[in-house]
Design a protein around this motif. Structure first.
Motif, PDB file in Angstrom:
ATOM      1  N   ASN A 124      76.301  20.088  34.948  1.00  0.00           N
ATOM      2  CA  ASN A 124      76.377  18.813  34.249  1.00  0.00           C
ATOM      3  C   ASN A 124      75.791  17.692  35.121  1.00  0.00           C
ATOM      4  O   ASN A 124      76.410  17.253  36.090  1.00  0.00           O
ATOM      5  CB  ASN A 124      77.827  18.514  33.886  1.00  0.00           C
ATOM      6  N   ASP A 125      74.595  17.236  34.752  1.00  0.00           N
ATOM      7  CA  ASP A 125      73.873  16.229  35.540  1.00  0.00           C
ATOM      8  C   ASP A 125      74.633  14.923  35.737  1.00  0.00           C
ATOM      9  O   ASP A 125      74.415  14.234  36.729  1.00  0.00           O
ATOM     10  CB  ASP A 125      72.534  15.884  34.871  1.00  0.00           C
ATOM     11  N   GLU A 126      75.501  14.575  34.804  1.00  0.00           N
ATOM     12  CA  GLU A 126      76.165  13.277  34.903  1.00  0.00           C
ATOM     13  C   GLU A 126      77.044  13.150  36.144  1.00  0.00           C
ATOM     14  O   GLU A 126      77.373  12.053  36.563  1.00  0.00           O
ATOM     15  CB  GLU A 126      76.989  12.974  33.647  1.00  0.00           C
ATOM     16  N   PHE A 127      77.393  14.289  36.764  1.00  0.00           N
ATOM     17  CA  PHE A 127      78.255  14.265  37.946  1.00  0.00           C
ATOM     18  C   PHE A 127      77.493  14.379  39.267  1.00  0.00           C
ATOM     19  O   PHE A 127      78.099  14.316  40.332  1.00  0.00           O
ATOM     20  CB  PHE A 127      79.295  15.387  37.864  1.00  0.00           C
ATOM     21  N   LEU A 128      76.179  14.571  39.216  1.00  0.00           N
ATOM     22  CA  LEU A 128      75.381  14.796  40.428  1.00  0.00           C
ATOM     23  C   LEU A 128      74.744  13.517  40.949  1.00  0.00           C
ATOM     24  O   LEU A 128      74.184  12.733  40.183  1.00  0.00           O
ATOM     25  CB  LEU A 128      74.278  15.808  40.157  1.00  0.00           C
TER      26      LEU A 128
END
Length: 94
Positions: free
Chosen positions: A32-36
């Protein structure tokens, strides 16, 4: 199905991880890109090559350099190209 969770959020989930040295490497598309958050940290592995890192940001809390990947792994570690692994308090399991 294997999940990577931290701070109450599912960071990654996949039924097709690659196990290397006891670590699940998740296909990049299952993360999940939103957490990176990008990180400048790199480390060297004798047989895999240069690891690059991401920090995690969930609910206003940050976990520095908690994910790593090999953008150009050695030939022997080619099966982890395009995969991400986790540590530093990230729970990985079924």
């Amino acid at each position: 199905m294997v999940k990577a969770t931290w701070n109450g959020a599912v960071i990654a989930e996949s039924g097709e991880t690659v196990m290397v040295e006891g670590n699940h490497y998740f296909p990049r598309g299952s993360v999940n890109d939103e957490f990176l958050l990008p990180s400048d940290r790199t480390t060297e592995c004798v047989w895999k090559g240069t690891a690059h890192y991401y920090s995690l940001q969930v609910a206003g809390e940050r976990n520095a350099d908690a994910a790593w990947y090999y953008p150009n792994p050695s030939h022997d570690a080619g099966n982890i190209r395009g995969h991400v692994a986790f540590w530093n308090g990230v729970t990985v399991g079924d």
